[in-house]
Each structure stands twice: as structure tokens, then as C-alpha cells.
Design a protein around this motif. Structure first.
Motif, PDB file in Angstrom:
ATOM      1  N   TYR A 129       7.587  75.044 -26.968  1.00 21.93           N
ATOM      2  CA  TYR A 129       8.237  73.824 -27.664  1.00 21.93           C
ATOM      3  C   TYR A 129       8.405  73.825 -28.517  1.00 21.93           C
ATOM      4  O   TYR A 129       9.229  73.025 -29.587  1.00 21.93           O
ATOM      5  N   VAL A 130       7.383  73.984 -29.250  1.00 28.47           N
ATOM      6  CA  VAL A 130       6.935  74.407 -31.182  1.00 28.47           C
ATOM      7  C   VAL A 130       7.557  74.534 -31.874  1.00 28.47           C
ATOM      8  O   VAL A 130       7.950  73.680 -32.733  1.00 28.47           O
ATOM      9  N   THR A 131       7.472  75.805 -32.026  1.00 27.38           N
ATOM     10  CA  THR A 131       8.764  76.557 -32.345  1.00 27.38           C
ATOM     11  C   THR A 131       9.785  76.477 -32.032  1.00 27.38           C
ATOM     12  O   THR A 131      10.241  76.501 -33.087  1.00 27.38           O
ATOM     13  N   THR A 132      10.654  76.037 -31.151  1.00 27.32           N
ATOM     14  CA  THR A 132      11.243  75.497 -30.823  1.00 27.32           C
ATOM     15  C   THR A 132      12.090  74.673 -31.579  1.00 27.32           C
ATOM     16  O   THR A 132      13.207  74.772 -32.600  1.00 27.32           O
ATOM     17  N   VAL A 133      11.382  73.489 -31.790  1.00 26.98           N
ATOM     18  CA  VAL A 133      11.350  71.603 -32.650  1.00 26.98           C
ATOM     19  C   VAL A 133      11.550  72.493 -34.124  1.00 26.98           C
ATOM     20  O   VAL A 133      12.200  71.874 -34.808  1.00 26.98           O
ATOM     21  N   LEU A 134      10.760  73.699 -34.331  1.00 29.22           N
ATOM     22  CA  LEU A 134      10.576  73.914 -35.543  1.00 29.22           C
ATOM     23  C   LEU A 134      11.487  74.570 -35.705  1.00 29.22           C
ATOM     24  O   LEU A 134      12.083  74.446 -37.423  1.00 29.22           O
ATOM     25  N   GLN A 135      12.224  75.709 -35.356  1.00 28.02           N
ATOM     26  CA  GLN A 135      12.885  76.258 -35.803  1.00 28.02           C
ATOM     27  C   GLN A 135      13.872  76.640 -35.655  1.00 28.02           C
ATOM     28  O   GLN A 135      15.533  77.392 -35.562  1.00 28.02           O
ATOM     29  N   ALA A 136      14.912  76.293 -34.281  1.00 31.53           N
ATOM     30  CA  ALA A 136      16.130  76.185 -33.076  1.00 31.53           C
ATOM     31  C   ALA A 136      16.699  74.995 -33.771  1.00 31.53           C
ATOM     32  O   ALA A 136      17.400  75.110 -32.654  1.00 31.53           O
ATOM     33  N   ARG A 137      16.350  74.103 -34.375  1.00 32.03           N
ATOM     34  CA  ARG A 137      17.840  72.806 -34.450  1.00 32.03           C
ATOM     35  C   ARG A 137      18.959  73.840 -35.006  1.00 32.03           C
ATOM     36  O   ARG A 137      19.168  74.133 -35.836  1.00 32.03           O
TER      37      ARG A 137
END
Lengths: 220, 587
Positions: free
Chosen positions: B187-195
Motif C-alpha cells: 500500500y505504502v509503495t503503491t501510494v508513493l510510486q504508482a500514481r
């Protein structure tokens, strides 16, 4: 709990300052903001590197909590300090060398010098395995000397902390084994470069954790 | 087999398009399927938790009338009810369920960044649930130590489930934490990197903000539970005494010496208090989106809402000892923790004001999700206000072991988030299934649940003030408890049973509407955020068809003066906004 608070304070402060810097002075209701320049990623780095950083924060939290528990429990009157086996110094040396070997391999992988990657990885892994075997031998020495796990909380903490650290190390070895297999079956360094870079960070992290743990065990 | 890249600009992570039943619905790596797996599993185990509460409420309302409830299983029911509701239902549903569903859809990505790990997360969670349920069937049954599992009684003879129950409980928690960590990293990595392009952090819907911050809290706080679970397992299985003090049992001294039960409490509550916000922050986020959409108005004070979420997240780590006033502590510590507890009320209250101000002069549509969202403001304010009482040491001491505490945390942490869960499920049901739920059944569900919970928990506060103690199997004949208190307890049990039965309406509605609900179309609420702009409803694998969306605005452009529609999706560039009329709503 002070130690945990300090560690978590640093982590949370980093998160909060970073988030505030990202969000301060923005006007989200304005739609003209230059959308061509706004990329969706927050950091100009690999996704796996971000995930590793987050995981290291989690692992730091685990170790900080164990250290806090250690310092609180050692205040009780039944605490009998343990005499650490001298073997631990040799083990520490192994881990330092493993870390150096990984760092050296990383340099080779980044520069694309394939010939150095295979021996570098192998040496790093062997040294790490030696470290783990050394830890197991240290356990046996303690048992032989009568420092049983359930005899005293100092003993229990020694076994617990080394076990948790060792398990983290084993997790690292799993990733190491995968990239080493690849290299030995003929893959070039480019295909394992990222794995080696991230593992190097992980090895340095676990070395740092071990030095902190070892220092704490020695001094108490 | 076709390969689909996770995000158009990110070719590092790839995964297969599912083509078999197993890869599509069982070992699925699609975040939407995983979200629904998480959600269904959490709700199923939540129903078990609800049945357990009905059972022990029967004993409290009608003492000794039901023979199947004895002191032992009463404590087991109370313990497992608490554990299920806090961790296996709410944490899993908000983060595993809504987190998985909404993060990629609201941020315009194709999936989570590590789909395989995401799949592992839900199945490891299923394993933890299985271990928890199994604990009822081992010799000695499940643990009855109370959901806080305080030693020494949690692992000492005399407490139900000290043979295997407590071991499985601790094991299940450890497994749950592994599952959560795998999900949380995603969740954290997706929010940071996959917007997607244009989706800055400050254009993210508040749902994502709440889930994002709650995940950070979880990742840092769950280790405390893990550490305490491991150490207690050592005490139980290997004979150490981390937490076990010197004790005399049945006239004989135990082997344990010097252990510190208070150390466990510190570790437990170092997790336990952030856990409140791990549940509350996603609820805050989701409810903000519900209120804004159904009031056709931008959320009031978006930036303040984001900063409040961040502030609450930071502060939640320095209030834990307010759960331990009765354990005794240095008065200066008590003062410190009382102060931080009251300070955390400030950003929380800001959020409440902003929700109310969002409603102010909005074009309020009282659909089912909105009813639940508004009800949340009531229950959360009530629960929050009693929290101010209990945050003070001097008031907490007499009230701590009474029903007042039970009433407080059920209002703030039980009823309030659950209302948001229902509101959010009704709100996103059309997107998940492509069909509308039945509005009439939904309203029945809402009113019976909302009024039911008040008729259950308001009298509970009063009983707490009278001094009725919590945790007791039977009250016996006590002078301070008037007959009316006994009658109230009976009426509360009846309310609890009605609320429990009401949930069948909800489940029936969800299942019935899957087939018979009206077709909803892609955007039935005329909503602005990205998940409502997908080319297909329900969204297909990869979410966005050929190309990812581009974002040109925040998620709250409702009723903007001078625009033809009362909503402008995030994907519409400024040059393409149709101009037209004033909506009569103050934006």
C-alpha cells in the motif's frame, strides 16, 4: 521505552517532514497546476528500493522494541549478566567481511564487471553462512556452560535477540541464493544488479543492527 | 499469454493476465479480487465475532438463564469477540479490503506494485483466521484472557485456554502481522510510486490519505504486538520469565521470578493505541469522500484534513500509557500522557468541524451511504467526548473498570468505524458489482443499526457511572446496583440481538442485489474521483484499458460555480469543462 520512542521519533519525524514538504504551499483546488510536469511517482528511484526502505523501517521498529524490552527487564533484581562467548568477536568479523564483500560486488555489478560478480557474491554468502554457523556454535557453548535459556532473563534475551537477527539474516540469504543461482547459471550482472544493490543495503543494515545488539549485550 | 505492465511508465513489474478460474478468483493477483477476498473473509469472521457478543450479552442480560454459557466460555467469547472485531475484522477490512480496492483505482494505477506479495498477504491472513478459529477446538478451548492478553493470568492455570488456546492466539497474531506487513509494504509503495500522471499527493482523495497514514502506523506499531507475542510464547512454551513474575499458585511457588507484567502492557499498548487510529484514519478518509460526494460539495479544508491525518498519526505514538493509568505510574508520566491525549483531540475535532462544514449549505442527498456517514459524525463525536473524560487520570481511575469504558470504546472504535464500513460498502457496491443495492432494505438496515446501537450503548454509559464493573460473568447481589440497572442490562441485550439480526438484512441485500439490483452504470453518484471514471464497471483486470488516466484537478470539484454539471471528474482538463449555471451551493 525511551529507545523505541527515539527510533520511532526519528522515523515518524522523517515521514512527517517529508509529507509536509510535499504538501505545504500547494493549492489543490487549482486545476491549472502543470500536469505535464507532475509525474505520479514521489521518488525518482526503483519501486523495490522504496519497498526495502519501508521494510527496513519496520525491522528497525522490531529491533528497537526488543532493545527497549531488554533495558526495562534488566532493571529487575533477578537479572544475572551473561559472559558472552569470545567466538562472537570472530562472528562479528565474518559479518563485517560479508558486508564488505557485498559492497565490493555491488561496485562490480554497477560497473558491469561480470567477472567480479560471481566470486564476490559467493564470498559474501559463504561469510554470512559462517556467521550464522558461528552464532549456533555460540549458543552451544552457552548451553554447555550452563547458561540455559530459561534460567535467567539475560540468557533468554541473548538467545532471543540472536535468533531474531539470525532469522533476518536467513531472509537475506534467500534473496542472495536466488541471485547467486542466476549468476552461476550464466546470467549477466545486469540481471542481478538491482538485487545486489538492495542486498548490500540490507547486509549493511543487519551489520549495524548486530553491532548495536552486540554492544548492548557486552556492556550489560 | 498476454503480459500487462503495472503502470505504463513502470515496466519493471509485470504480471500475467489471469485466464483460468483459479488464477482469476482463488490465487488471484488482481487487487480488486484480493480486496473482495479480504472483505468477505473479514465480514465472515466479523459475523462470528458478532455471534459471540450475542452469546455473552445473553448472560449479562439474563443471568444464568442459558446453560450453554458458563464462566469459562463467557470469558472466551468476550476475548475472541474483542480480538476478532479489532484486528481480524476492522484492520483487515479497512486496509486489506478498502485499501486494496481503492488505492490503485483512486490513484490511477493498474494494480498494486507487488501483486504476488499482495496475493500472499490475503492467503496468509486467511491462515491467521484459520488458526484463530481452530483455537476453539483444541483441548482447553480458546483463550479467555481478555483481548489485551495481559500476563501473568493469560498463561497461568485458572484462566480458560492456557493450554493451547493462548498459543494459537499468539501464533495467529504473529501470522496476521506477517500478512499485514506484506500488504502494508504494497500500500505504502503503491501510494508513493504508482500514481498516474498528474496525481500529486495533494490531489489524492482523502480515502487514500487515511489508508496511507494508517498503513504507516500499522507498519511501525504492529511490531510491538509481534515482539510481545514472541516473548509471551517464550514464557509459555520455553519457561522464560520475560513477563512472568514470582507467583504462588495453589500454595506452591512457581518457577518464574522477576518478570514484568507491566512491560507487556507497555508493549501491548504501544501497539494498541496506534491500532485505534489504524482503524479510525481509514474511516476518517472514507467518510470524508462519502460526505463530499453526497453533499455535492468540496470537502471543507482539504489541506487541514490531510495535515490532521498526519498529525494524528504522529501523536498516536505518544499516548499509549493512558490505557495504563490503573497500573500505576509516576504522576509526571500520568500528566504527560493525559496532556498528549487531550492534544490529539485537537486535530480530531478539526476533522469533525470540517465534516459538519462540508454539509453546511450542501445539496445533501440522503441516500444510504450518506445516512451512514452522517450517523458516523454523531457516534464519533459522542465516543470522542467520553474519551476526553477518560484521558484524564483522576476521572479514569474510578471509571476504568466499569461499563463506561466499554461504552466509550464501542462508540468510538466499534460503532463509528462500522458505520463507515457499511456506508462505504453501499457507496462502492455499484462499482464493485455494476449493480445498485436495494435502497429500502438499505434504509431499514441503517435505521435499525443506528438506533439499535444507541439503545445499546447510551444506557451502558449510565451503568458505568453507577459503577457497574466490566468483565464480570455475573453481578450477584450488589447494593449499589439498583433493580433498574438489571432491567437496563436486559434491554441492552435485546437491543444487541436486534442489531445482530439486522445485519442479516444487509447480507441479504448484498447477495440479492448481485443478481437483481438495477444496473448502476459507471458513475451513479456523479462522482469526481478516478475509480468512477474506469472504462468498464466493474473494472476489468488492469483497470484502465489501453492507457492510464491523466489527472488535471483534485477529487472535490463539486458544484463549482459557473460549470454546467455539479461535478467535474479529475480526468477533465480545464479547457474541456462545460460552462453553464450556478448550482446554488457554496463551494
Amino acid at each position: 521505552m525511551y529507545i523505541t520512542l527515539i527510533f520511532l521519533g526519528i522515523i515518524m519525524a522523517t515521514v512527517i517532514v517529508w509529507l509536509l514538504r510535499q504538501t505545504f504551499n500547494t493549492q489543490p483546488w487549482i486545476s491549472e497546476a502543470a500536469d505535464n510536469e507532475v509525474s505520479g511517482a514521489s521518488m525518482d528511484t526503483n519501486t523495490k528500493a522504496v519497498a526495502l526502505t519501508v521494510f527496513l523501517a519496520v525491522a528497525t521498529s522490531v529491533f528497537a522494541l526488543f532493545i527497549s524490552a531488554y533495558t526495562i527487564r534488566m532493571e529487575e533484581p533477578d537479572w544475572r549478566p551473561i559472559t558472552e562467548p569470545t567466538l562472537l568477536w570472530a562472528n562479528t568479523l565474518m559479518l563485517i567481511l560479508a558486508s564488505i564483500a557485498y559492497h565490493w560486488t555491488r561496485g562490480a555489478a554497477v560497473k558491469g564487471i561480470d567477472s567480479r560478480v560471481k566470486p564476490g557474491l559467493t564470498v559474501a554468502g559463504v561469510l554470512t553462512v559462517l556467521f550464522l554457523i558461528g552464532q549456533l556454535v555460540a549458543w552451544q557453548q552457552l548451553n554447555a556452560a550452563g547458561y540455559y535459556l530459561d534460567l535467567n532473563p539475560a540468557n533468554a534475551f541473548f538467545f532471543l535477540l540472536t535468533a531474531v537477527h539470525g532469522l533476518h539474516m536467513l531472509g537475506g540469504l534467500w534473496v542472495w541464493a536466488r541471485s547467486t543461482m542466476k549468476v552461476w547459471t550464466g546470467a549477466d550482472s545486469d540481471s542481478v544488479r538491482l538485487s545486489i544493490e538492495l542486498c548490500t543495503v540490507y547486509w549493511h543494515f543487519l551489520l549495524l543492527v548486530w553491532i548495536v545488539l552486540f554492544g548492548m549485550l557486552l556492556s550489560t | 499469454m498476454a503480459y500487462v505492465s503495472i503502470a505504463d511508465r513502470d515496466h519493471e513489474v509485470e504480471h500475467h493476465d489471469p485466464d483460468t478460474f483459479i488464477s482469476k478468483y482463488v490465487w488471484s493477483q488482481d487487487h480488486k479480487v484480493i480486496a473482495i477476498q479480504y472483505g468477505v473473509l473479514a465480514i465472515l469472521i466479523g459475523l462470528v465475532g458478532m455471534l459471540l457478543s450475542s452469546a455473552f450479552r445473553l448472560q449479562l442480560g439474563f443471568p444464568d438463564m442459558f446453560e450453554f454459557i458458563n464462566p469459562e466460555n463467557y470469558y472466551q467469547f468476550v476475548t475472541i469477540h474483542g480480538m476478532i472485531m479489532v484486528i481480524y475484522l476492522l484492520t483487515a477490512l479497512f486496509l486489506g479490503g478498502f485499501g486494496n480496492y481503492l488505492i490503485p483505482l483512486q490513484l490511477g494505477s493498474r494494480d498494486m506494485v507487488f501483486p504476488f506479495m499482495n496475493m500472499l498477504s490475503v492467503w496468509v491472513y486467511a491462515l491467521s483466521v484459520l488458526i484463530l478459529v481452530a483455537s476453539f477446538f483444541v483441548p482447553g478451548g480458546a483463550t479467555g484472557a481478555g483481548w489485551t492478553l495481559y500476563p501473568p493470568h493469560a498463561i497461568s492455570p485458572g484462566t480458560p485456554g492456557t493450554d493451547w488456546g493462548i498459543v494459537l492466539m499468539l501464533l495467529s497474531l504473529a501470522v496476521f502481522i506477517v500478512a499485514f506487513t506484506m500488504g502494508g509494504l504494497n500500500y505504502v509503495t503503491t501510494v508513493l510510486q504508482a500514481r498516474c500522471k498528474g496525481m500529486t499527493l495533494m490531489r489524492m482523495p482523502l480515502s487514500v490519505w487515511g489508508i496511507f497514514m494508517a498503513t504507516i502506523l500499522g507498519l511501525l506499531a504492529f511490531p510491538a504486538l509481534l515482539v510481545s507475542a514472541i516473548m509471551m510464547l517464550f514464557d509459555k512454551l520455553l519457561g522464560t520469565s520475560f513477563f512472568m513474575p514470582a507467583m504462588i499458585q495453589a500454595g506452591v511457588a512457581t518457577d518464574t521470578v522477576g518478570g514484568s507484567p507491566v512491560l507487556f502492557q507497555h508493549l501491548f499498548w504501544f501497539f494498541g493505541h496506534p491500532e485505534v487510529y489504524i482503524v479510525a484514519l481509514p474511516a476518517f478518509g472514507l467518510v470524508s469522500d462519502l460526505l463530499s460526494t453526497h453533499a455535492r460539495k468540496n470537502i471543507f479544508g482539504y489541506r487541514m484534513m490531510v495535515w490532521a491525518i498526519i498529525a494524528i498519526g504522529g501523536l498516536s505514538f505518544i499516548v499509549w500509557a493512558h490505557h495504563m493509568y490503573v497500573s500505576g505510574m509516576n504522576p509526571y508520566f500520568g500528566f504527560f500522557f493525559a496532556t498528549t491525549t487531550l492534544i490529539i483531540a485537537v486535530p480530531t475535532a478539526l476533522k469533525v468541524y470540517n465534516w459538519v462544514l462540508t454539509l453546511w449549505q450542501g445539496n445533501i442527498h440522503l441516500r444510504v451511504p450518506m445516512l451512514f456517514a452522517i450517523a458516523f459524525i454523531f457516534t464519533f463525536t459522542h465516543g470522542g467526548l467520553t474519551g476526553l473524560f477518560l484521558g484524564n487520570v483522576t476521572i479514569d481511575l474510578p471509571l476504568s473498570d466499569t461499563y463506561f469504558v466499554v461504552a466509550h470504546f464501542h462508540m468510538v472504535m466499534g460503532v463509528s468505524p462500522v458505520l463507515v464500513v457499511f456506508g462505504a460498502i453501499y457507496h462502492w457496491y455499484p462499482k464493485m458489482t455494476g449493480r445498485m443495492y436495494n435502497e429500502t432494505l438499505g434504509k431499514w438496515h441503517f435505521w435499525l443499526t443506528f438506533l439499535g446501537t444507541y439503545s445499546l450503548y447510551l444506557p451502558m454509559h449510565y451503568l458505568g457511572f453507577l459503577g457497574v464493573p466490566r468483565r464480570y460473568f455475573a453481578m450477584g447481589n450488589t447494593e449499589f446496583m439498583p433493580d433498574s440497572a438489571v432491567t437496563l442490562n436486559a434491554s441492552m441485550t435485546i437491543s444487541a440481538l436486534i442489531i445482530a439480526a439486522t445485519q442479516l438484512i444487509f447480507i441479504y441485500n448484498m447477495i440479492w442485489s448481485l443478481k437483481h439490483g438495477e444496473k448502476s452504470g459507471g458513475n451513479p453518484w456523479k462522482s469526481t474521483s478516478l475509480e468512477w471514471q474506469t472504462p468498464d464497471t466493474p473494472p476489468k483486470h488492469g483497470n484502465w484499458g489501453h492507457s492510464l488516466p491523466e489527472v488535471h484537478r483534485w477529487a472535490y470539484d463539486y458544484s463549482v460555480p459557473g460549470q454546467a454539471e455539479d461535478f467535474t471528474p479529475q480526468t477533465v482538463p480545464e479547457s474541456e469543462v462545460p460552462v453553464g449555471r450556478d448550482h446554488g451551493v457554496d463551494s
